[in-house]
Design a protein around this motif. Structure first.
Motif, short mmCIF file in Angstrom:
data_model
loop_
_atom_site.label_atom_id
_atom_site.label_comp_id
_atom_site.label_asym_id
_atom_site.label_seq_id
_atom_site.Cartn_x
_atom_site.Cartn_y
_atom_site.Cartn_z
N ALA A 42 -7.66 33.87 0.84
CA ALA A 42 -8.91 34.62 0.98
C ALA A 42 -9.93 34.13 -0.04
CB ALA A 42 -8.65 36.11 0.81
N SER A 72 -14.59 33.09 -0.40
CA SER A 72 -15.99 33.46 -0.25
C SER A 72 -16.47 33.50 1.20
CB SER A 72 -16.87 32.49 -1.04
OG SER A 72 -16.67 31.16 -0.58
N ASP A 132 -14.79 34.94 3.64
CA ASP A 132 -14.05 36.00 4.31
C ASP A 132 -14.67 37.37 4.02
OD1 ASP A 132 -12.04 34.15 5.29
OD2 ASP A 132 -11.27 34.10 3.23
N ALA A 166 -11.38 41.19 -4.61
CA ALA A 166 -12.21 40.53 -3.61
C ALA A 166 -13.50 40.00 -4.24
CB ALA A 166 -12.52 41.50 -2.47
N CYS A 184 -15.19 37.31 -1.93
CA CYS A 184 -15.20 37.95 -0.61
C CYS A 184 -16.29 39.02 -0.55
CB CYS A 184 -13.86 38.62 -0.32
SG CYS A 184 -12.46 37.51 -0.15
#
Length: 377
Positions: A105, A107, A109, A130, A135
């Motif tokens: 995961a 940037s 997503d 995140a 994210c």
């Protein structure tokens, strides 16, 4: 044992409904409208996305988040994979659950957090994780909870969860599978993914969903007699039965899986679910075995007055395809009838994909609630 007389006694149903499940089912349309308004006020429609995210990750506890992820993934298709982050931990409590982002995961997503609680420490940590990974973060949760501050710290977007259209002081404890909770969490996420181009759910389509939910609430309400109430009829048919839920059509799949989850959580009933045509092979042996309605290894003429009713399978067919289209329904009916197994069928009225899906979910939600109340769950 199902007390069928309770189904046609509205006052008795209300007295038995200690979790306010009927009220939650009846107010689903109102929750959708309130949630849509909250999403607009939070600025969802003003977002200017650079493009589709590579993947959408959904985190949250309970059946509501699971079913929301299932439905959104079905509607989004292969455009961007929608993946639910399953929690780990030692107990299903807010302080015991743990969520982690997958290693890939980054940037490109999008992380969606959907919870009717908002006090889970791990979800706040997930929002921070995140942010450090780059994210984008969007959360739907009750206002005034610790998650609000965590999402703000992650420079994410927070949408307050729609509460019931009555005083919060009278709000019953939230049940993850309760219809109102599901629609309150799902609606802002529909608006968001429509904005980023992953699915089609414009404001007018969401309003039609609310109208369809209101229509089903009128058809399936506690004051409507069983003989003209599809939800009460289905609940009565499932008494002392093992529901074998078959779905046909892309949108019917999430509805069937949600029905199975609601039966387990609300009514304490096991259920099997599969999609046609694979269901015909997967459950053929089951319908021919001891759970078949015709299976009775003992003397037909013995006295059964003192015995509990036999537990047999009953197929519930949920469809969202036109009758005249390519369908496995005739083969399903032939297989069921060849084993003397009863079958119940639900097919929504015509409308858009979201409307027909909402109708299937609403009727089966009402049925699960009636089954729970009439069986004393």
């Amino acid at each position: 044992m199902l007390d069928e007389s309770l189904l046609d006694a509205p006052e008795a149903l209300a007295a038995a409904d200690r979790r306010a499940l009927l009220r939650g089912a009846a107010e689903a349309g109102a929750r959708v409208r309130t949630a849509a308004r909250h999403a607009a006020e939070a600025g969802v429609h003003d977002l200017k996305p650079d493009g589709r995210p590579r993947a959408v990750l959904i985190a949250g506890p309970g059946a509501a988040a699971t079913c929301a992820a299932d439905l959104l993934g079905t509607l989004a298709g292969a455009g961007s994979p929608v993946t639910r982050l399953a929690p780990t931990g030692v107990a299903p409590a807010s302080g015991a659950l743990r969520w982690e982002l997958p290693g890939w995961a980054g940037s490109v997503d999008l992380l969606l957090i959907a919870t009717p609680d908002g006090t889970e420490p791990s979800l706040s940590l997930l929002a921070d994780q995140a942010y450090r990974r780059g994210c984008s973060v969007v959360a739907v949760a009750p206002a005034g909870t610790p998650l609000v501050e965590a999402v703000a710290g992650a420079h994410g977007l927070f949408v307050p969860m729609a509460t019931a259209p009555y005083d919060e002081g009278d709000e019953p404890p939230l049940t993850a599978s309760a219809p109102g909770v599901f629609w309150a969490l799902l609606t802002p996420l529909l608006a968001l993914l429509d904005r980023v181009g992953l699915l089609t759910a414009p404001p007018d389509a969401v309003e039609k969903v609310a109208d369809r939910l209101d229509h089903i609430a009128e058809r399936c309400g506690p004051a409507i007699a069983t003989y003209s109430n599809p939800a009460k009829t289905l609940a009565a048919e499932l008494a002392d039965s093992l529901p074998v839920i078959w779905t046909e059509g892309v949108s019917a799949g999430p509805a069937g899986r949600r029905f199975s989850a609601a039966l387990a959580e609300l009514a304490g009933r096991p259920a099997l679910v599969a999609e046609l045509p694979e269901a015909l092979a997967a459950h053929s042996a089951l319908l021919a075995g001891p759970l078949a309605a015709s299976a009775d290894p003992d003397d037909f003429f013995r006295d059964r007055v003192e015995e509990p009713p036999a537990f047999h399978a009953r197929v519930v067919l949920l469809r969202d395809r036109p009758t005249g289209g390519l369908t496995a329904a005739p083969s399903a009916r032939d297989l069921v009838l060849s084993h003397d197994t009863p079958i119940s069928e639900l097919e929504p009225e015509t409308g858009g994909e979201l409307e027909t899906l909402a109708e299937l979910i609403a009727i089966t939600d009402f049925a699960a609630v009636y089954l729970a109340l009439a069986s004393g769950a």
